[in-house]
Design a protein around this motif. Structure first.
Motif: not given
Length: 478
Positions: A441-447, A292-294, A301-309, A253-258
Protein backbone atom coordinates in the motif's frame (compact mmCIF):
# COMPACT_ATOMS: atom_id res chain seq x y z
CA UNK A 1 -3.52 -4.49 34.66
CA UNK A 2 -4.40 -8.20 34.64
CA UNK A 3 -4.13 -10.66 37.50
CA UNK A 4 -2.38 -13.36 35.44
CA UNK A 5 0.52 -11.05 34.62
CA UNK A 6 0.54 -9.69 38.17
CA UNK A 7 0.99 -13.17 39.61
CA UNK A 8 3.69 -14.16 37.10
CA UNK A 9 5.74 -11.04 37.83
CA UNK A 10 5.28 -11.37 41.58
CA UNK A 11 6.70 -14.90 41.64
CA UNK A 12 9.66 -13.72 39.58
CA UNK A 13 10.45 -11.15 42.26
CA UNK A 14 9.39 -8.11 40.23
CA UNK A 15 7.78 -5.35 42.36
CA UNK A 16 4.14 -5.08 41.23
CA UNK A 17 0.77 -3.99 42.57
CA UNK A 18 -2.82 -4.63 41.56
CA UNK A 19 -4.45 -1.61 39.91
CA UNK A 20 -7.85 -3.20 40.41
CA UNK A 21 -8.74 -2.61 36.77
CA UNK A 22 -9.78 -6.25 36.15
CA UNK A 23 -8.37 -6.28 32.61
CA UNK A 24 -8.24 -9.63 30.84
CA UNK A 25 -5.17 -11.17 29.23
CA UNK A 26 -6.71 -11.44 25.78
CA UNK A 27 -5.35 -9.34 22.94
CA UNK A 28 -7.44 -6.19 22.48
CA UNK A 29 -8.00 -4.66 19.07
CA UNK A 30 -7.13 -1.04 18.44
CA UNK A 31 -10.16 1.18 19.00
CA UNK A 32 -12.20 -1.48 20.80
CA UNK A 33 -14.02 -0.70 24.08
CA UNK A 34 -11.38 -2.71 25.97
CA UNK A 35 -8.63 -0.74 24.21
CA UNK A 36 -10.16 2.55 25.37
CA UNK A 37 -10.65 1.19 28.89
CA UNK A 38 -6.97 0.28 29.01
CA UNK A 39 -6.09 3.86 28.02
CA UNK A 40 -8.26 5.32 30.76
CA UNK A 41 -6.63 3.04 33.33
CA UNK A 42 -3.23 4.45 32.35
CA UNK A 43 -4.42 8.02 32.95
CA UNK A 44 -6.04 7.07 36.26
CA UNK A 45 -2.72 5.57 37.35
CA UNK A 46 -0.84 8.77 36.48
CA UNK A 47 -3.31 10.79 38.53
CA UNK A 48 -3.03 8.37 41.44
CA UNK A 49 0.78 8.40 41.63
CA UNK A 50 1.82 11.97 40.82
CA UNK A 51 0.51 13.38 44.16
CA UNK A 52 2.95 11.09 46.01
CA UNK A 53 5.83 13.04 44.48
CA UNK A 54 7.20 10.25 42.28
CA UNK A 55 8.51 10.68 38.77
CA UNK A 56 6.77 8.30 36.37
CA UNK A 57 8.29 6.51 33.40
CA UNK A 58 5.44 4.84 31.56
CA UNK A 59 5.51 2.58 28.53
CA UNK A 60 3.17 0.34 26.59
CA UNK A 61 3.61 -3.43 26.65
CA UNK A 62 4.43 -3.49 22.93
CA UNK A 63 7.75 -1.72 23.38
CA UNK A 64 11.15 -2.89 24.59
CA UNK A 65 13.85 -1.06 26.50
CA UNK A 66 17.22 -1.57 24.82
CA UNK A 67 19.24 0.61 27.18
CA UNK A 68 18.72 2.31 30.55
CA UNK A 69 16.97 5.63 29.72
CA UNK A 70 17.24 7.24 33.17
CA UNK A 71 20.59 9.00 32.57
CA UNK A 72 19.16 10.47 29.36
CA UNK A 73 15.97 11.70 31.05
CA UNK A 74 18.05 13.26 33.84
CA UNK A 75 19.63 15.58 31.26
CA UNK A 76 16.36 17.53 31.20
CA UNK A 77 15.56 18.26 34.87
CA UNK A 78 13.29 21.19 33.98
CA UNK A 79 10.95 19.07 31.86
CA UNK A 80 7.48 18.43 33.24
CA UNK A 81 6.72 15.84 30.55
CA UNK A 82 8.94 14.09 28.01
CA UNK A 83 7.08 12.16 25.32
CA UNK A 84 7.91 10.01 22.31
CA UNK A 85 6.34 10.73 18.94
CA UNK A 86 5.36 9.22 15.59
CA UNK A 87 7.84 11.47 13.80
CA UNK A 88 9.44 9.67 10.84
CA UNK A 89 11.53 12.51 9.40
CA UNK A 90 14.66 13.26 11.45
CA UNK A 91 14.81 16.75 12.96
CA UNK A 92 18.22 16.29 14.63
CA UNK A 93 21.25 14.15 13.84
CA UNK A 94 22.54 13.71 17.40
CA UNK A 95 20.90 12.59 20.65
CA UNK A 96 19.31 15.93 21.53
CA UNK A 97 15.54 16.33 21.81
CA UNK A 98 13.64 16.52 18.55
CA UNK A 99 13.01 20.07 17.36
CA UNK A 100 9.43 20.71 18.41
CA UNK A 101 8.90 23.20 15.57
CA UNK A 102 9.59 20.45 13.00
CA UNK A 103 7.72 17.55 14.60
CA UNK A 104 4.62 16.85 12.53
CA UNK A 105 3.93 13.34 13.81
CA UNK A 106 1.56 12.80 16.72
CA UNK A 107 3.01 12.66 20.23
CA UNK A 108 2.93 8.98 21.14
CA UNK A 109 2.18 8.16 24.77
CA UNK A 110 3.58 4.64 24.42
CA UNK A 111 6.75 6.04 26.00
CA UNK A 112 6.65 9.10 28.24
CA UNK A 113 8.09 10.51 31.45
CA UNK A 114 6.30 12.70 34.01
CA UNK A 115 7.64 14.78 36.86
CA UNK A 116 5.30 15.58 39.78
CA UNK A 117 4.99 19.33 39.16
CA UNK A 118 1.86 21.40 39.64
CA UNK A 119 1.39 21.95 35.92
CA UNK A 120 1.85 18.25 35.07
CA UNK A 121 -0.72 17.34 37.75
CA UNK A 122 -3.09 19.89 36.23
CA UNK A 123 -2.64 18.32 32.78
CA UNK A 124 -3.18 14.81 34.17
CA UNK A 125 -6.36 15.88 35.97
CA UNK A 126 -7.91 17.51 32.89
CA UNK A 127 -6.88 14.56 30.74
CA UNK A 128 -8.65 12.20 33.15
CA UNK A 129 -11.81 14.31 33.23
CA UNK A 130 -12.10 14.39 29.42
CA UNK A 131 -11.63 10.62 29.14
CA UNK A 132 -14.12 9.78 31.87
CA UNK A 133 -16.71 11.96 30.15
CA UNK A 134 -16.49 9.97 26.89
CA UNK A 135 -15.65 6.26 27.01
CA UNK A 136 -15.12 6.07 23.23
CA UNK A 137 -12.43 8.73 22.96
CA UNK A 138 -8.78 7.76 22.42
CA UNK A 139 -6.45 8.73 25.27
CA UNK A 140 -3.57 9.65 22.93
CA UNK A 141 -5.78 11.91 20.83
CA UNK A 142 -6.90 13.81 23.93
CA UNK A 143 -3.30 14.14 25.17
CA UNK A 144 -2.26 15.64 21.84
CA UNK A 145 -5.19 18.07 21.81
CA UNK A 146 -4.45 19.25 25.34
CA UNK A 147 -0.70 19.80 24.95
CA UNK A 148 -1.21 21.52 21.58
CA UNK A 149 -3.66 23.99 23.12
CA UNK A 150 -0.59 26.17 23.58
CA UNK A 151 2.64 25.21 21.86
CA UNK A 152 5.51 27.67 22.04
CA UNK A 153 7.68 29.50 22.59
CA UNK A 154 10.81 27.50 23.39
CA UNK A 155 11.96 27.38 27.00
CA UNK A 156 15.00 29.64 27.23
CA UNK A 157 18.06 27.51 27.93
CA UNK A 158 15.77 24.48 28.07
CA UNK A 159 17.78 22.27 25.71
CA UNK A 160 14.88 21.86 23.29
CA UNK A 161 11.94 22.11 25.71
CA UNK A 162 8.81 24.01 24.70
CA UNK A 163 6.02 25.65 26.67
CA UNK A 164 2.80 23.73 26.03
CA UNK A 165 -0.74 23.03 27.29
CA UNK A 166 -1.43 26.03 29.57
CA UNK A 167 1.67 27.96 28.54
CA UNK A 168 3.54 26.82 31.65
CA UNK A 169 4.02 23.08 31.05
CA UNK A 170 7.58 22.38 29.89
CA UNK A 171 7.40 19.66 27.27
CA UNK A 172 10.17 17.77 25.50
CA UNK A 173 9.87 15.46 22.50
CA UNK A 174 12.18 12.46 22.73
CA UNK A 175 14.25 11.96 19.56
CA UNK A 176 12.63 9.42 17.24
CA UNK A 177 16.07 8.17 16.23
CA UNK A 178 16.78 6.61 19.64
CA UNK A 179 13.31 6.39 21.24
CA UNK A 180 12.22 4.55 18.16
CA UNK A 181 8.92 3.86 16.49
CA UNK A 182 8.39 0.78 14.38
CA UNK A 183 9.33 2.84 11.34
CA UNK A 184 12.45 4.62 12.55
CA UNK A 185 13.83 1.36 13.99
CA UNK A 186 12.76 -1.46 11.66
CA UNK A 187 12.44 0.34 8.32
CA UNK A 188 14.81 3.31 8.39
CA UNK A 189 17.24 1.98 11.01
CA UNK A 190 17.67 5.69 11.75
CA UNK A 191 19.79 5.09 14.84
CA UNK A 192 22.30 3.05 12.83
CA UNK A 193 22.48 5.53 9.97
CA UNK A 194 23.17 8.35 12.45
CA UNK A 195 25.62 6.22 14.49
CA UNK A 196 23.51 6.44 17.65
CA UNK A 197 22.55 3.87 20.29
CA UNK A 198 18.79 3.35 20.67
CA UNK A 199 17.14 3.38 24.09
CA UNK A 200 13.80 1.87 23.13
CA UNK A 201 11.72 0.51 20.29
CA UNK A 202 7.92 0.75 20.16
CA UNK A 203 6.32 -1.63 17.66
CA UNK A 204 4.16 0.93 15.89
CA UNK A 205 3.89 1.36 12.10
CA UNK A 206 3.40 -2.37 11.66
CA UNK A 207 0.95 -4.90 10.31
CA UNK A 208 -0.42 -8.32 11.27
CA UNK A 209 -1.50 -7.30 14.77
CA UNK A 210 0.18 -8.53 17.93
CA UNK A 211 1.73 -11.47 16.08
CA UNK A 212 3.39 -9.04 13.70
CA UNK A 213 4.75 -6.97 16.59
CA UNK A 214 6.14 -10.06 18.28
CA UNK A 215 7.79 -11.25 15.09
CA UNK A 216 9.48 -7.89 14.51
CA UNK A 217 10.98 -8.03 17.98
CA UNK A 218 12.15 -11.57 17.28
CA UNK A 219 13.80 -10.39 14.07
CA UNK A 220 15.62 -7.77 16.15
CA UNK A 221 16.49 -10.43 18.79
CA UNK A 222 14.68 -8.28 21.34
CA UNK A 223 12.02 -10.81 22.36
CA UNK A 224 12.44 -13.53 24.97
CA UNK A 225 11.06 -16.97 24.09
CA UNK A 226 11.16 -20.16 26.19
CA UNK A 227 13.98 -22.65 25.45
CA UNK A 228 11.77 -24.96 23.36
CA UNK A 229 11.33 -22.19 20.77
CA UNK A 230 15.01 -22.53 19.89
CA UNK A 231 15.01 -26.30 19.32
CA UNK A 232 12.18 -27.55 17.10
CA UNK A 233 11.54 -31.33 17.49
CA UNK A 234 11.56 -31.93 13.73
CA UNK A 235 14.59 -29.75 13.12
CA UNK A 236 14.99 -26.71 10.89
CA UNK A 237 15.20 -25.95 7.18
CA UNK A 238 16.98 -22.91 5.78
CA UNK A 239 18.32 -21.72 2.45
CA UNK A 240 20.56 -19.07 0.94
CA UNK A 241 18.41 -16.52 -0.93
CA UNK A 242 20.89 -15.69 -3.74
CA UNK A 243 18.92 -12.73 -5.10
CA UNK A 244 20.22 -11.60 -8.52
CA UNK A 245 21.95 -8.22 -8.42
CA UNK A 246 19.74 -6.97 -11.26
CA UNK A 247 16.62 -7.41 -9.12
CA UNK A 248 18.14 -5.98 -5.97
CA UNK A 249 20.25 -3.07 -7.17
CA UNK A 250 19.84 -2.27 -10.86
CA UNK A 251 17.49 0.25 -12.43
CA UNK A 252 15.08 2.77 -10.96
CA UNK A 253 13.05 2.10 -7.84
CA UNK A 254 9.57 1.68 -9.26
CA UNK A 255 6.44 -0.25 -8.43
CA UNK A 256 7.41 -2.79 -11.08
CA UNK A 257 10.99 -3.23 -9.82
CA UNK A 258 9.72 -3.56 -6.24
CA UNK A 259 7.30 -6.34 -7.17
CA UNK A 260 9.88 -8.08 -9.38
CA UNK A 261 12.21 -8.21 -6.39
CA UNK A 262 9.58 -9.37 -3.90
CA UNK A 263 7.99 -11.87 -6.30
CA UNK A 264 11.34 -13.55 -6.91
CA UNK A 265 11.70 -14.02 -3.17
CA UNK A 266 8.09 -15.22 -2.81
CA UNK A 267 8.64 -17.99 -5.35
CA UNK A 268 11.69 -19.28 -3.48
CA UNK A 269 9.96 -19.03 -0.11
CA UNK A 270 6.98 -20.93 -1.54
CA UNK A 271 9.36 -23.73 -2.56
CA UNK A 272 10.96 -23.71 0.88
CA UNK A 273 7.56 -23.89 2.56
CA UNK A 274 6.67 -26.93 0.45
CA UNK A 275 9.91 -28.73 1.34
CA UNK A 276 9.56 -27.80 5.02
CA UNK A 277 6.02 -29.15 4.99
CA UNK A 278 7.06 -32.46 3.43
CA UNK A 279 10.04 -32.93 5.76
CA UNK A 280 8.10 -31.73 8.82
CA UNK A 281 10.75 -29.12 9.55
CA UNK A 282 10.53 -25.55 10.80
CA UNK A 283 11.45 -23.05 8.09
CA UNK A 284 13.89 -20.32 9.07
CA UNK A 285 12.74 -17.46 6.88
CA UNK A 286 15.30 -15.62 4.77
CA UNK A 287 15.72 -11.86 5.10
CA UNK A 288 13.24 -10.11 2.80
CA UNK A 289 14.36 -7.17 0.69
CA UNK A 290 12.03 -4.44 -0.56
CA UNK A 291 12.45 -1.40 -2.76
CA UNK A 292 9.22 0.28 -1.60
CA UNK A 293 7.94 1.02 1.89
CA UNK A 294 4.45 0.05 3.00
CA UNK A 295 2.00 2.47 4.63
CA UNK A 296 -1.77 2.89 4.99
CA UNK A 297 -2.04 5.61 2.37
CA UNK A 298 -0.68 6.63 -1.02
CA UNK A 299 3.00 7.56 -1.22
CA UNK A 300 5.76 7.71 -3.86
CA UNK A 301 7.59 4.58 -2.68
CA UNK A 302 9.26 5.82 0.46
CA UNK A 303 8.09 8.54 2.84
CA UNK A 304 9.36 11.94 1.76
CA UNK A 305 12.00 13.35 4.09
CA UNK A 306 12.83 9.99 5.66
CA UNK A 307 16.26 8.39 5.34
CA UNK A 308 14.90 5.02 4.23
CA UNK A 309 17.46 3.31 2.06
CA UNK A 310 16.47 1.61 -1.16
CA UNK A 311 16.51 -1.33 -1.21
CA UNK A 312 16.04 -2.05 2.49
CA UNK A 313 15.62 -5.11 4.66
CA UNK A 314 11.90 -4.99 5.25
CA UNK A 315 10.02 -6.52 8.18
CA UNK A 316 8.29 -9.78 7.32
CA UNK A 317 4.86 -8.25 7.99
CA UNK A 318 5.35 -5.86 5.06
CA UNK A 319 4.76 -8.83 2.77
CA UNK A 320 3.43 -11.74 4.84
CA UNK A 321 0.30 -12.05 6.96
CA UNK A 322 2.21 -13.27 10.01
CA UNK A 323 -0.97 -13.66 12.07
CA UNK A 324 -2.48 -15.94 9.41
CA UNK A 325 0.68 -18.06 9.25
CA UNK A 326 0.44 -18.61 13.00
CA UNK A 327 -3.29 -19.31 13.02
CA UNK A 328 -4.51 -22.85 13.58
CA UNK A 329 -6.20 -23.88 10.34
CA UNK A 330 -8.16 -27.16 9.91
CA UNK A 331 -5.68 -29.76 8.67
CA UNK A 332 -8.25 -31.58 6.53
CA UNK A 333 -8.63 -28.41 4.44
CA UNK A 334 -5.22 -26.72 4.71
CA UNK A 335 -2.81 -29.55 5.40
CA UNK A 336 -0.33 -29.61 8.29
CA UNK A 337 0.85 -26.46 10.02
CA UNK A 338 4.17 -25.12 8.72
CA UNK A 339 6.15 -23.66 11.58
CA UNK A 340 8.65 -20.89 10.88
CA UNK A 341 11.25 -18.72 12.57
CA UNK A 342 12.66 -15.25 11.98
CA UNK A 343 15.58 -14.67 9.60
CA UNK A 344 17.94 -13.74 12.47
CA UNK A 345 17.25 -17.01 14.30
CA UNK A 346 20.71 -18.56 13.94
CA UNK A 347 22.37 -15.32 15.08
CA UNK A 348 20.48 -15.45 18.36
CA UNK A 349 22.73 -16.46 21.30
CA UNK A 350 19.78 -18.38 22.77
CA UNK A 351 20.08 -20.95 19.97
CA UNK A 352 22.33 -23.68 21.36
CA UNK A 353 25.60 -24.76 19.79
CA UNK A 354 24.11 -28.26 19.48
CA UNK A 355 21.58 -26.83 17.02
CA UNK A 356 23.97 -24.49 15.21
CA UNK A 357 26.63 -27.16 14.73
CA UNK A 358 24.32 -29.95 13.54
CA UNK A 359 24.06 -28.86 9.90
CA UNK A 360 23.66 -30.68 6.61
CA UNK A 361 24.51 -28.51 3.60
CA UNK A 362 22.61 -29.38 0.44
CA UNK A 363 24.22 -28.34 -2.83
CA UNK A 364 21.83 -28.41 -5.76
CA UNK A 365 23.11 -29.97 -8.96
CA UNK A 366 21.89 -30.68 -12.48
CA UNK A 367 19.87 -33.88 -12.39
CA UNK A 368 21.03 -34.74 -15.92
CA UNK A 369 24.64 -34.77 -14.79
CA UNK A 370 26.24 -38.17 -14.18
CA UNK A 371 28.08 -36.87 -11.11
CA UNK A 372 24.84 -35.53 -9.63
CA UNK A 373 23.24 -38.98 -9.68
CA UNK A 374 26.26 -41.11 -8.80
CA UNK A 375 26.23 -40.55 -5.08
CA UNK A 376 24.67 -37.95 -2.83
CA UNK A 377 27.72 -37.85 -0.58
CA UNK A 378 30.54 -35.44 -1.38
CA UNK A 379 34.12 -35.46 -0.22
CA UNK A 380 33.16 -32.91 2.43
CA UNK A 381 31.55 -34.22 5.62
CA UNK A 382 28.13 -32.72 6.30
CA UNK A 383 27.59 -31.83 2.63
CA UNK A 384 25.49 -33.65 0.02
CA UNK A 385 24.48 -32.96 -3.56
CA UNK A 386 20.83 -33.07 -4.51
CA UNK A 387 19.34 -32.93 -8.02
CA UNK A 388 17.28 -29.92 -9.02
CA UNK A 389 13.63 -30.42 -10.00
CA UNK A 390 13.25 -33.34 -7.60
CA UNK A 391 9.78 -34.58 -6.79
CA UNK A 392 8.15 -35.41 -3.47
CA UNK A 393 9.38 -39.04 -3.36
CA UNK A 394 13.00 -38.08 -3.97
CA UNK A 395 12.93 -35.54 -1.14
CA UNK A 396 11.46 -38.03 1.30
CA UNK A 397 13.81 -40.80 0.20
CA UNK A 398 17.01 -38.77 0.56
CA UNK A 399 16.27 -36.73 3.66
CA UNK A 400 14.66 -39.50 5.70
CA UNK A 401 18.26 -40.53 6.46
CA UNK A 402 18.97 -37.16 8.10
CA UNK A 403 16.18 -36.87 10.65
CA UNK A 404 18.72 -36.52 13.46
CA UNK A 405 20.37 -33.50 11.80
CA UNK A 406 19.07 -30.30 13.37
CA UNK A 407 19.54 -27.98 10.37
CA UNK A 408 19.23 -28.76 6.67
CA UNK A 409 20.50 -25.80 4.66
CA UNK A 410 19.94 -25.63 0.91
CA UNK A 411 22.44 -23.74 -1.24
CA UNK A 412 19.44 -22.25 -3.08
CA UNK A 413 15.72 -22.80 -3.59
CA UNK A 414 15.89 -22.02 -7.30
CA UNK A 415 14.40 -25.09 -9.07
CA UNK A 416 14.88 -27.16 -5.92
CA UNK A 417 11.44 -28.80 -6.06
CA UNK A 418 9.44 -30.03 -9.04
CA UNK A 419 6.20 -30.43 -7.12
CA UNK A 420 3.98 -32.80 -5.19
CA UNK A 421 2.98 -36.18 -6.56
CA UNK A 422 0.23 -36.44 -3.96
CA UNK A 423 -2.36 -34.12 -5.52
CA UNK A 424 -4.52 -33.96 -2.40
CA UNK A 425 -1.51 -32.88 -0.35
CA UNK A 426 -0.64 -30.30 -2.99
CA UNK A 427 -4.15 -28.85 -3.02
CA UNK A 428 -4.14 -28.43 0.76
CA UNK A 429 -0.69 -26.84 0.67
CA UNK A 430 -1.77 -24.35 -1.99
CA UNK A 431 -4.92 -23.58 -0.05
CA UNK A 432 -2.79 -22.76 2.98
CA UNK A 433 0.08 -20.73 1.55
CA UNK A 434 -1.98 -18.58 -0.81
CA UNK A 435 -3.35 -16.95 2.35
CA UNK A 436 0.12 -16.20 3.68
CA UNK A 437 0.76 -12.99 1.72
CA UNK A 438 -0.83 -9.58 2.19
CA UNK A 439 -0.84 -6.27 0.34
CA UNK A 440 1.46 -3.47 -0.64
CA UNK A 441 0.00 0.00 0.00
CA UNK A 442 -0.53 2.33 -1.71
CA UNK A 443 -0.46 3.92 -5.16
CA UNK A 444 -0.90 7.69 -5.07
CA UNK A 445 -4.29 9.08 -6.12
CA UNK A 446 -5.90 5.67 -6.57
CA UNK A 447 -8.89 4.34 -4.64
CA UNK A 448 -8.40 1.55 -3.89
CA UNK A 449 -4.65 2.00 -4.16
CA UNK A 450 -3.36 -1.21 -2.61
CA UNK A 451 -2.00 -4.17 -4.58
CA UNK A 452 -2.32 -7.78 -3.49
CA UNK A 453 0.75 -9.95 -3.38
CA UNK A 454 0.13 -13.32 -5.02
CA UNK A 455 1.99 -16.43 -3.87
CA UNK A 456 1.33 -18.02 -7.28
CA UNK A 457 1.97 -14.94 -9.44
CA UNK A 458 4.24 -16.91 -11.79
CA UNK A 459 1.38 -19.21 -12.83
CA UNK A 460 -0.59 -16.27 -14.26
CA UNK A 461 0.73 -15.13 -17.65
CA UNK A 462 0.99 -11.36 -17.94
CA UNK A 463 0.63 -10.77 -14.18
CA UNK A 464 1.22 -7.10 -13.34
CA UNK A 465 1.23 -5.18 -10.05
CA UNK A 466 -1.98 -3.19 -10.32
CA UNK A 467 -4.58 -2.03 -7.79
CA UNK A 468 -8.10 -3.46 -8.08
CA UNK A 469 -10.04 -1.68 -10.82
CA UNK A 470 -13.25 -1.72 -8.79
CA UNK A 471 -14.61 -2.58 -5.36
CA UNK A 472 -15.86 -5.87 -6.78
CA UNK A 473 -12.29 -6.83 -7.72
CA UNK A 474 -10.94 -5.76 -4.33
CA UNK A 475 -10.20 -9.15 -2.78
CA UNK A 476 -7.19 -11.45 -2.36
CA UNK A 477 -6.24 -13.49 -5.46
CA UNK A 478 -8.11 -16.58 -4.33
Amino acid sequence: MDSKLLEALYWKGVPVFDMGSNMNTMDVGWGSPTFHKMGREKVLLINALLPFGYELLMCDTDMVWLKNPLPYLARFPEADVLTSSDQVVPTVTDDSLDLWQQVSGAYNIGIFHWRPTETSKKLAKEWKEVLLADEKIWDQHVFNELVHRVLGPSVEGGKGLVYAYDGRLKLGILPASIFCSGHTYFVQAMYAQLSLEPYAVHTTFQYAGTEGKRHRLREAMAFYDPPEYYDSPGGFLSFKPRIPKSLLLDGAHTLESHFSLVNYQLKNIRTALAIASLLNRTLVMPPIWCRFDRMWFGHPGIMEGTITRQPFLCPMDHVFEVHVMLKELPEDEFGPEIDFREYSFFNNPLVSSQVKESVLEVQLCDGQSVKCNMDNETTQPGVITFPKQSKQEKLLQVFSSYKDVKVIQFSSMEDAFAGFTDKEKEEKFRNRVKRYVGIWCCVLSRDPGHIYYDMFWDEKPGWKPEPPKSREEDHPPW
